[in-house]
Design an enzyme around this catalytic site. Structure first.
Site, PDB file in Angstrom:
ATOM      1  N   VAL A   3       0.810  -1.231   0.000  1.00  0.00           N
ATOM      2  CA  VAL A   3       0.000   0.000   0.000  1.00  0.00           C
ATOM      3  C   VAL A   3       0.842   1.279   0.000  1.00  0.00           C
ATOM      4  O   VAL A   3       0.528   2.221  -0.720  1.00  0.00           O
ATOM      5  CB  VAL A   3      -0.980   0.015   1.201  1.00  0.00           C
ATOM      6  CG1 VAL A   3      -1.891   1.226   1.117  1.00  0.00           C
ATOM      7  CG2 VAL A   3      -1.783  -1.254   1.225  1.00  0.00           C
ATOM      8  N   MET A   4       1.935   1.291   0.791  1.00  0.00           N
ATOM      9  CA  MET A   4       2.785   2.498   0.822  1.00  0.00           C
ATOM     10  C   MET A   4       3.332   2.806  -0.578  1.00  0.00           C
ATOM     11  O   MET A   4       3.326   3.949  -1.018  1.00  0.00           O
ATOM     12  CB  MET A   4       3.963   2.304   1.788  1.00  0.00           C
ATOM     13  CG  MET A   4       3.620   2.415   3.239  1.00  0.00           C
ATOM     14  SD  MET A   4       3.136   4.082   3.745  1.00  0.00           S
ATOM     15  CE  MET A   4       4.700   4.940   3.743  1.00  0.00           C
ATOM     16  N   SER A 119       7.565   9.307   6.483  1.00  0.00           N
ATOM     17  CA  SER A 119       6.627   9.158   7.593  1.00  0.00           C
ATOM     18  C   SER A 119       5.244   9.644   7.200  1.00  0.00           C
ATOM     19  O   SER A 119       5.101  10.538   6.371  1.00  0.00           O
ATOM     20  CB  SER A 119       7.098   9.944   8.818  1.00  0.00           C
ATOM     21  OG  SER A 119       6.167   9.759   9.857  1.00  0.00           O
ATOM     22  N   GLY A 120       4.279   9.046   7.836  1.00  0.00           N
ATOM     23  CA  GLY A 120       2.892   9.476   7.628  1.00  0.00           C
ATOM     24  C   GLY A 120       1.979   8.321   7.284  1.00  0.00           C
ATOM     25  O   GLY A 120       0.788   8.527   7.028  1.00  0.00           O
ATOM     26  N   LYS A 173      15.030   9.623  10.493  1.00  0.00           N
ATOM     27  CA  LYS A 173      13.758   8.893  10.566  1.00  0.00           C
ATOM     28  C   LYS A 173      13.744   7.940  11.774  1.00  0.00           C
ATOM     29  O   LYS A 173      12.719   7.776  12.443  1.00  0.00           O
ATOM     30  CB  LYS A 173      13.500   8.114   9.267  1.00  0.00           C
ATOM     31  CG  LYS A 173      12.243   7.245   9.295  1.00  0.00           C
ATOM     32  CD  LYS A 173      11.000   8.080   9.546  1.00  0.00           C
ATOM     33  CE  LYS A 173       9.668   7.402   9.457  1.00  0.00           C
ATOM     34  NZ  LYS A 173       9.478   6.040   9.757  1.00  0.00           N
ATOM     35  N   HIS A 176      13.033  10.019  14.711  1.00  0.00           N
ATOM     36  CA  HIS A 176      11.598  10.358  14.627  1.00  0.00           C
ATOM     37  C   HIS A 176      10.779   9.228  15.254  1.00  0.00           C
ATOM     38  O   HIS A 176       9.890   9.446  16.068  1.00  0.00           O
ATOM     39  CB  HIS A 176      11.212  10.579  13.162  1.00  0.00           C
ATOM     40  CG  HIS A 176       9.734  10.616  12.894  1.00  0.00           C
ATOM     41  ND1 HIS A 176       8.943   9.480  12.893  1.00  0.00           N
ATOM     42  CD2 HIS A 176       8.889  11.643  12.632  1.00  0.00           C
ATOM     43  CE1 HIS A 176       7.695   9.809  12.640  1.00  0.00           C
ATOM     44  NE2 HIS A 176       7.628  11.117  12.471  1.00  0.00           N
ATOM     45  N   ASN A 177      11.110   8.004  14.882  1.00  0.00           N
ATOM     46  CA  ASN A 177      10.351   6.867  15.391  1.00  0.00           C
ATOM     47  C   ASN A 177      10.581   6.646  16.886  1.00  0.00           C
ATOM     48  O   ASN A 177       9.661   6.250  17.602  1.00  0.00           O
ATOM     49  CB  ASN A 177      10.706   5.598  14.608  1.00  0.00           C
ATOM     50  CG  ASN A 177      10.017   5.559  13.263  1.00  0.00           C
ATOM     51  OD1 ASN A 177       9.642   6.597  12.728  1.00  0.00           O
ATOM     52  ND2 ASN A 177       9.848   4.378  12.707  1.00  0.00           N
ATOM     53  N   GLU A 180       8.403   8.967  18.463  1.00  0.00           N
ATOM     54  CA  GLU A 180       7.041   8.428  18.232  1.00  0.00           C
ATOM     55  C   GLU A 180       6.705   7.351  19.285  1.00  0.00           C
ATOM     56  O   GLU A 180       5.630   7.369  19.890  1.00  0.00           O
ATOM     57  CB  GLU A 180       7.008   7.850  16.812  1.00  0.00           C
ATOM     58  CG  GLU A 180       5.795   7.026  16.433  1.00  0.00           C
ATOM     59  CD  GLU A 180       5.997   6.360  15.044  1.00  0.00           C
ATOM     60  OE1 GLU A 180       6.309   7.073  14.079  1.00  0.00           O
ATOM     61  OE2 GLU A 180       5.837   5.133  14.953  1.00  0.00           O
ATOM     62  N   ARG A 435      33.981   3.297  42.398  1.00  0.00           N
ATOM     63  CA  ARG A 435      34.822   2.807  41.298  1.00  0.00           C
ATOM     64  C   ARG A 435      36.294   2.837  41.699  1.00  0.00           C
ATOM     65  O   ARG A 435      37.070   1.950  41.387  1.00  0.00           O
ATOM     66  CB  ARG A 435      34.621   3.672  40.045  1.00  0.00           C
ATOM     67  CG  ARG A 435      33.254   3.543  39.405  1.00  0.00           C
ATOM     68  CD  ARG A 435      33.103   4.493  38.222  1.00  0.00           C
ATOM     69  NE  ARG A 435      33.922   4.105  37.102  1.00  0.00           N
ATOM     70  CZ  ARG A 435      34.919   4.821  36.610  1.00  0.00           C
ATOM     71  NH1 ARG A 435      35.203   5.996  37.145  1.00  0.00           N
ATOM     72  NH2 ARG A 435      35.617   4.389  35.585  1.00  0.00           N
TER      73      ARG A 435
HETATM   74  C1  6PG Z   1       5.849   6.540  10.256  1.00  0.00           C
HETATM   75  C2  6PG Z   1       5.900   5.304  11.099  1.00  0.00           C
HETATM   76  C3  6PG Z   1       6.159   4.096  10.251  1.00  0.00           C
HETATM   77  C4  6PG Z   1       5.805   2.800  10.926  1.00  0.00           C
HETATM   78  C5  6PG Z   1       6.675   2.479  12.095  1.00  0.00           C
HETATM   79  C6  6PG Z   1       5.998   1.543  13.041  1.00  0.00           C
HETATM   80  O1  6PG Z   1       6.599   7.432  10.573  1.00  0.00           O
HETATM   81  O2  6PG Z   1       5.046   6.584   9.320  1.00  0.00           O
HETATM   82  O3  6PG Z   1       6.923   5.428  12.052  1.00  0.00           O
HETATM   83  O4  6PG Z   1       7.461   4.179   9.780  1.00  0.00           O
HETATM   84  O5  6PG Z   1       4.494   2.824  11.306  1.00  0.00           O
HETATM   85  O6  6PG Z   1       7.813   1.851  11.587  1.00  0.00           O
HETATM   86  O7  6PG Z   1       6.975   1.033  13.835  1.00  0.00           O
HETATM   87  P1  6PG Z   1       6.744  -0.158  14.805  1.00  0.00           P
HETATM   88  O8  6PG Z   1       6.123  -1.283  14.012  1.00  0.00           O
HETATM   89  O9  6PG Z   1       8.109  -0.474  15.279  1.00  0.00           O
HETATM   90  O10 6PG Z   1       5.812   0.350  15.859  1.00  0.00           O
END
Ligand code: 6PG
Length: 461
Positions: A3-4, A119-120, A173, A176-177, A180, A435
């Site tokens: 889909v992406m 992303s998105g 990215k 970013h995750n 997230e 230490r």
């Molecule tokens: C994005 C999301 C995308 C994906 C993640 C989910 O920015 O669109 O981050 O890249 O949904 O990879 O990551 P997990 O499966 O590790 O939660």
């Protein structure tokens, strides 16, 4: 052409750029054409060679393949078919060190390569994602127009910019995750408190999140979808679907990599790391069930008051800000160590639209990074007094959770992170002494210059 890939092809074609598509299994391409292509300039290819030779030179090829071995397999088949100056873009969530290796291989062959975070999700891919490309600048020049038109648009430009050399696009990215994961984890913990301590049901919690999404400091894609998810009723059982979903979080690795790299670079990212740990722990569902049956838990609820959503929203906000601070701190250090030359305000800018981290807060983060050049956002003039004012709320939420035996690892990590940075004195003096005691590792003193070692037994004895 999952889909992406399909959505990106449609998005790019709808911006006026003809696209050829190829998928390993022809049926997928056929299905795409039968169900989704409606007059866009998209051309199917059913053989890799045919696909490559159908492209105008220098070729610009975007790979949407699951991160890992599949990317190498595809590149091994693709690279020999390309000509000098052709460009390959990896749009998956590849590990940045793999991207560095692939860039080196592309260079050996005279090819151009970009590692590009996208992303998105599916919606973003179709309507405008946030794009994070890094790698060969000449490669970016070939696709700049396409990418910047396909990306989400915000008031100060497209959510796409050339980020820098090497693997920096995938690195950005990845971070970013990581952020997230942390924001999602904090949201989930607040939801847990609302249902367990205050006895609210999913639709009631949905209304609270929907309201929070109208507030400038919390308005964000993740708060918005949380409200929508919580409000969704399972059509068959007429119960909130969220109540029927198994509480075992999965992950594909980007949050874990963020934490691993942060540990390698010595940058504290506890809020992000705890969100990874919380997902891992949740996945031991059977073990948790067994262990839970061995402990008695008396879950007392507290009466609702007008104050509750106020302190919970403040706590959530501070956790989000802590996660952004950790992420930008890590980006700054990675930029130095890996010579990425990252422009942090630009990264905040391209996250303002299209991506999972989209939030109004990012506008303020962008200006804080521009004005103060300091990634520890919570300590900047932009945020400092607000943090000071909201900290008691986060403290109260963590104390309340502890009293009720409800784990809030992400919120607690954010609190400890903020408290630690605010501490003039930490107990690391004792660690240094320990230490030195057992390993003669030496220590520095606050009253004189130099490095010291003590024969502790002799002096203590
Ligand atoms: C994005 C999301 C995308 C994906 C993640 C989910 O920015 O669109 O981050 O890249 O949904 O990879 O990551 P997990 O499966 O590790 O939660």
């Amino acid at each position: 052409m999952a889909v992406m890939g399909q959505n990106l092809a449609l998005n790019i074609a709808r911006k006026g750029f003809p696209v050829a598509v190829f998928n390993r299994t022809a049926a997928k391409t056929q299905e795409f054409f039968e169900t989704r292509v409606k007059g866009e300039s998209i051309y199917p290819a059913y053989d890799l060679r045919e696909f490559v030779f159908s492209l105008e030179r220098p070729r610009k090829i975007l790979l949407m393949v699951k991160a890992g071995e599949a990317v190498d397999e595809f590149l091994n088949a693709l690279f020999p078919l390309l000509d000098e100056g052709d460009l390959v873009i990896d749009g998956g969530n590849s590990f940045f060190r793999d991207t560095d290796r692939r860039i080196a291989e592309a260079e050996r062959r005279g090819l151009l390569y970009l590692g590009m975070g996208i992303s998105g999700g599916e919606h973003g891919a179709l309507h405008g994602p946030s794009l994070m490309p890094g790698g060969h600048r000449e490669g970016y020049a070939l696709v700049q127009d396409i990418l910047e038109k396909a990306a989400a648009q915000v008031e100060d430009g497209p959510c796409c910019t050339y980020l820098g050399p090497g693997s920096c696009g995938h690195f950005v990215k990845m971070v970013h995750n990581g952020i997230e994961y942390a924001f999602m984890g904090a949201i989930a913990e607040v939801y847990d408190l609302l249902r367990k301590i205050f006895g609210l049901r999913a639709p009631e919690i949905a209304r609270i999140f929907a309201h929070w999404n109208t507030l400038p400091h919390l308005n964000s894609y993740l708060v918005d979808i949380t409200a929508r998810v919580l409000a969704y009723e399972d059509p068959e059982t007429k119960t909130p679907l969220v109540d029927l979903i198994l509480d075992a979080a999965e992950q594909k690795g980007t949050g874990k990599w963020t934490s691993q790299v942060a540990l390698d670079l010595g940058i504290p990212t506890p809020t992000i790391t705890q969100s990874v740990v919380a997902r891992s722990l949740s996945s031991f569902k059977n073990e948790r069930l067994q262990i839970a049956s061995r402990f008695s838990i008396s879950q007392k609820t507290l009466p609702w008051s007008e104050e509750v959503p106020l302190f919970l929203s403040d706590a959530l906000y501070l956790a989000e800000l802590a996660a952004f601070s950790e992420g930008f701190h890590l980006l700054q250090e990675a930029s130095r160590v890996f010579a990425y030359h990252l422009n942090l305000p630009e990264i905040a800018r391209i996250w303002k639209g299209g991506c999972i981290l989209k939030a109004l807060l990012l506008g303020r983060i962008q200006s804080a990074l521009t004005l103060h050049d300091a990634p520890l956002l919570f300590a900047t003039e932009e945020f400092r007094s607000e943090v000071q004012e909201k900290l008691p709320a986060l403290r109260k939420v963590c104390a309340l959770s502890a009293e009720h035996g409800i784990p809030v690892p992400v919120l607690s990590a954010a609190l400890a992170y903020l408290d630690a940075w605010r501490s003039e004195k930490l107990p690391a003096n004792l660690i240094q002494a320990q230490r030195d005691y057992f390993g003669a590792h030496t220590y520095r003193r606050i009253d004189r210059e130099g490095t010291f070692h003590t024969e502790w037994e002799v002096t203590a004895g």
